[in-house]
Motif scaffolding. Structure first.
Motif, PDB file in Angstrom:
ATOM      1  N   TYR A 109       0.831  -1.197   0.000  1.00 22.18           N
ATOM      2  CA  TYR A 109       0.000   0.000   0.000  1.00 22.18           C
ATOM      3  C   TYR A 109       0.870   1.253   0.000  1.00 22.18           C
ATOM      4  N   LEU A 110       0.390   2.324  -0.635  1.00 22.22           N
ATOM      5  CA  LEU A 110       0.988   3.650  -0.522  1.00 22.22           C
ATOM      6  C   LEU A 110       0.131   4.420   0.460  1.00 22.22           C
ATOM      7  N   LEU A 111       0.739   4.916   1.534  1.00 17.42           N
ATOM      8  CA  LEU A 111       0.018   5.662   2.557  1.00 17.42           C
ATOM      9  C   LEU A 111       0.275   7.152   2.383  1.00 17.42           C
ATOM     10  N   THR A 112      -0.765   7.949   2.468  1.00 18.09           N
ATOM     11  CA  THR A 112      -0.677   9.403   2.440  1.00 18.09           C
ATOM     12  C   THR A 112      -1.342   9.900   3.711  1.00 18.09           C
ATOM     13  N   ALA A 113      -0.637  10.711   4.495  1.00 21.63           N
ATOM     14  CA  ALA A 113      -1.187  11.142   5.782  1.00 21.63           C
ATOM     15  C   ALA A 113      -0.837  12.591   6.065  1.00 21.63           C
ATOM     16  N   GLN A 114      -1.714  13.236   6.825  1.00 26.07           N
ATOM     17  CA  GLN A 114      -1.521  14.621   7.238  1.00 26.07           C
ATOM     18  C   GLN A 114      -1.446  14.663   8.767  1.00 26.07           C
ATOM     19  N   PRO A 115      -0.768  15.665   9.319  1.00 21.54           N
ATOM     20  CA  PRO A 115      -0.730  15.792  10.778  1.00 21.54           C
ATOM     21  C   PRO A 115      -2.140  15.978  11.339  1.00 21.54           C
ATOM     22  N   GLY A 116      -2.280  15.672  12.594  1.00 19.74           N
ATOM     23  CA  GLY A 116      -3.588  15.772  13.248  1.00 19.74           C
ATOM     24  C   GLY A 116      -3.844  14.489  13.999  1.00 19.74           C
ATOM     25  N   SER A 117      -5.006  13.933  13.805  1.00 17.13           N
ATOM     26  CA  SER A 117      -5.314  12.696  14.520  1.00 17.13           C
ATOM     27  C   SER A 117      -4.525  11.531  13.925  1.00 17.13           C
ATOM     28  N   GLN A 118      -4.133  10.614  14.800  1.00 13.07           N
ATOM     29  CA  GLN A 118      -3.361   9.465  14.356  1.00 13.07           C
ATOM     30  C   GLN A 118      -4.287   8.336  13.935  1.00 13.07           C
ATOM     31  N   ARG A 119      -3.793   7.473  13.077  1.00 16.43           N
ATOM     32  CA  ARG A 119      -4.523   6.281  12.650  1.00 16.43           C
ATOM     33  C   ARG A 119      -4.243   5.209  13.685  1.00 16.43           C
ATOM     34  N   CYS A 120      -5.279   4.797  14.427  1.00 18.92           N
ATOM     35  CA  CYS A 120      -5.164   3.736  15.424  1.00 18.92           C
ATOM     36  C   CYS A 120      -5.750   2.475  14.816  1.00 18.92           C
ATOM     37  N   SER A 121      -4.934   1.443  14.703  1.00 21.15           N
ATOM     38  CA  SER A 121      -5.398   0.184  14.111  1.00 21.15           C
ATOM     39  C   SER A 121      -5.591  -0.866  15.189  1.00 21.15           C
ATOM     40  N   HIS A 122      -6.711  -1.557  15.105  1.00 22.78           N
ATOM     41  CA  HIS A 122      -6.962  -2.685  15.991  1.00 22.78           C
ATOM     42  C   HIS A 122      -6.104  -3.862  15.517  1.00 22.78           C
ATOM     43  N   PRO A 123      -5.860  -4.844  16.370  1.00 29.31           N
ATOM     44  CA  PRO A 123      -5.056  -6.007  15.953  1.00 29.31           C
ATOM     45  C   PRO A 123      -5.663  -6.701  14.732  1.00 29.31           C
ATOM     46  N   HIS A 124      -4.787  -7.077  13.802  1.00 32.27           N
ATOM     47  CA  HIS A 124      -5.189  -7.842  12.625  1.00 32.27           C
ATOM     48  C   HIS A 124      -5.122  -9.329  12.966  1.00 32.27           C
ATOM     49  N   THR A 125      -5.280 -10.163  11.977  1.00 32.52           N
ATOM     50  CA  THR A 125      -5.209 -11.613  12.130  1.00 32.52           C
ATOM     51  C   THR A 125      -3.913 -12.014  12.839  1.00 32.52           C
ATOM     52  N   PRO A 126      -3.972 -12.989  13.770  1.00 32.28           N
ATOM     53  CA  PRO A 126      -2.739 -13.432  14.445  1.00 32.28           C
ATOM     54  C   PRO A 126      -1.644 -13.794  13.434  1.00 32.28           C
ATOM     55  N   ASP A 172       1.751  16.148   4.170  1.00 32.78           N
ATOM     56  CA  ASP A 172       1.971  15.311   2.990  1.00 32.78           C
ATOM     57  C   ASP A 172       2.975  14.184   3.244  1.00 32.78           C
ATOM     58  N   THR A 173       2.891  13.549   4.389  1.00 30.54           N
ATOM     59  CA  THR A 173       3.758  12.410   4.686  1.00 30.54           C
ATOM     60  C   THR A 173       3.347  11.240   3.805  1.00 30.54           C
ATOM     61  N   LEU A 174       4.334  10.604   3.199  1.00 34.19           N
ATOM     62  CA  LEU A 174       4.097   9.432   2.334  1.00 34.19           C
ATOM     63  C   LEU A 174       4.875   8.246   2.919  1.00 34.19           C
ATOM     64  N   ALA A 175       4.288   7.086   2.790  1.00 30.68           N
ATOM     65  CA  ALA A 175       4.972   5.863   3.234  1.00 30.68           C
ATOM     66  C   ALA A 175       4.469   4.697   2.395  1.00 30.68           C
ATOM     67  N   VAL A 176       5.317   3.693   2.295  1.00 31.44           N
ATOM     68  CA  VAL A 176       4.921   2.432   1.668  1.00 31.44           C
ATOM     69  C   VAL A 176       4.701   1.440   2.803  1.00 31.44           C
ATOM     70  N   MET A 177       3.545   0.773   2.770  1.00 27.01           N
ATOM     71  CA  MET A 177       3.259  -0.247   3.776  1.00 27.01           C
ATOM     72  C   MET A 177       3.128  -1.592   3.085  1.00 27.01           C
ATOM     73  N   VAL A 178       3.841  -2.573   3.605  1.00 25.61           N
ATOM     74  CA  VAL A 178       3.706  -3.940   3.157  1.00 25.61           C
ATOM     75  C   VAL A 178       3.054  -4.709   4.303  1.00 25.61           C
ATOM     76  N   LEU A 179       1.889  -5.255   4.037  1.00 24.93           N
ATOM     77  CA  LEU A 179       1.150  -6.023   5.029  1.00 24.93           C
ATOM     78  C   LEU A 179       1.416  -7.489   4.746  1.00 24.93           C
ATOM     79  N   GLU A 180       2.087  -8.154   5.695  1.00 30.08           N
ATOM     80  CA  GLU A 180       2.447  -9.566   5.562  1.00 30.08           C
ATOM     81  C   GLU A 180       1.438 -10.388   6.351  1.00 30.08           C
ATOM     82  N   LEU A 181       0.730 -11.240   5.643  1.00 31.62           N
ATOM     83  CA  LEU A 181      -0.330 -12.053   6.247  1.00 31.62           C
ATOM     84  C   LEU A 181       0.091 -13.511   6.293  1.00 31.62           C
TER      85      LEU A 181
END
Length: 183
Positions: A109-126, A172-181
């Motif tokens: 995934y390509l992530l695009t984020a702005q300052p302010g509230s943070q993205r809080c993620s719940h736990p994914h699959t074990p 305009d923070t950009l990041a690449v996220m690799v989600l390993e399942l």
């Protein structure tokens, strides 16, 4: 040297939690008393090999995994660090950030984020692992209790099966996220 029961107790707790199973469910599947499993997870007792095999079958893991110490689950590699190799005929360098375990699946995934509230993620699959590389701006990333500030070119991996955050610190923070399942 760590006593085997200490490694076994850590392994039982780790693998049971990874599988998302209750103490009672693992004991039922293994055909042992819940109190026996509770004792083993507490580091007490002297389990037979048959009991350990039954627990491994119940948890769907190889026997040796019970004897493995907890692996490092979070890793940060700063820009300019890490094992790198250079091309012979071009100004090109490849730095290894992570390998993919057998049977895993990776989504990018390509992530695009702005300052302010943070993205809080719940736990994914074990067993889920997240890999993040910041390409522009700065961000606070990782497990809620131990998030790390990353700059452009920095890499982090952490367990995605625990609560985690991504908070942009620059516009305009950009990041690449690799989600390993898990496979």
């Amino acid at each position: 040297m760590t006593p085997p029961i200490h490694l076994i107790s850590q392994g039982l707790v780790r693998e049971r939690q990874r599988a998302g199973l209750s103490l009672a469910e693992v004991a039922r599947r293994a055909g042992i008393a819940k109190s026996t499993l509770s004792q083993l997870e507490s580091g007490n007792g002297n389990p037979s090999i048959e009991t350990l095999w039954a627990l491994c079958v119940a948890l769907n893991i190889p026997f040796a995994r019970l004897m493995e110490p907890e692996s490092k689950r979070m890793q940060v590699i700063r820009r300019g660090e890490g094992p790198a190799v250079n091309a012979e005929h071009a100004n090109y360098q490849a730095t290894l950030l992570a390998t993919c375990p057998p049977g895993a699946r990776r989504d990018i995934y390509l992530l695009t984020a702005q300052p302010g509230s943070q993205r809080c993620s719940h736990p994914h699959t074990p067993g889920t692992v997240e890999h993040i590389i910041v390409t522009q701006g700065r961000a606070l990333v990782g497990p809620e209790e131990s998030a790390v500030e990353l700059n452009p070119g920095d890499y982090i991996c952490y367990p995605g099966d625990i609560p985690h955050i991504f908070r942009a610190l620059d516009s305009d923070t950009l990041a690449v996220m690799v989600l390993e399942l898990p496979g």
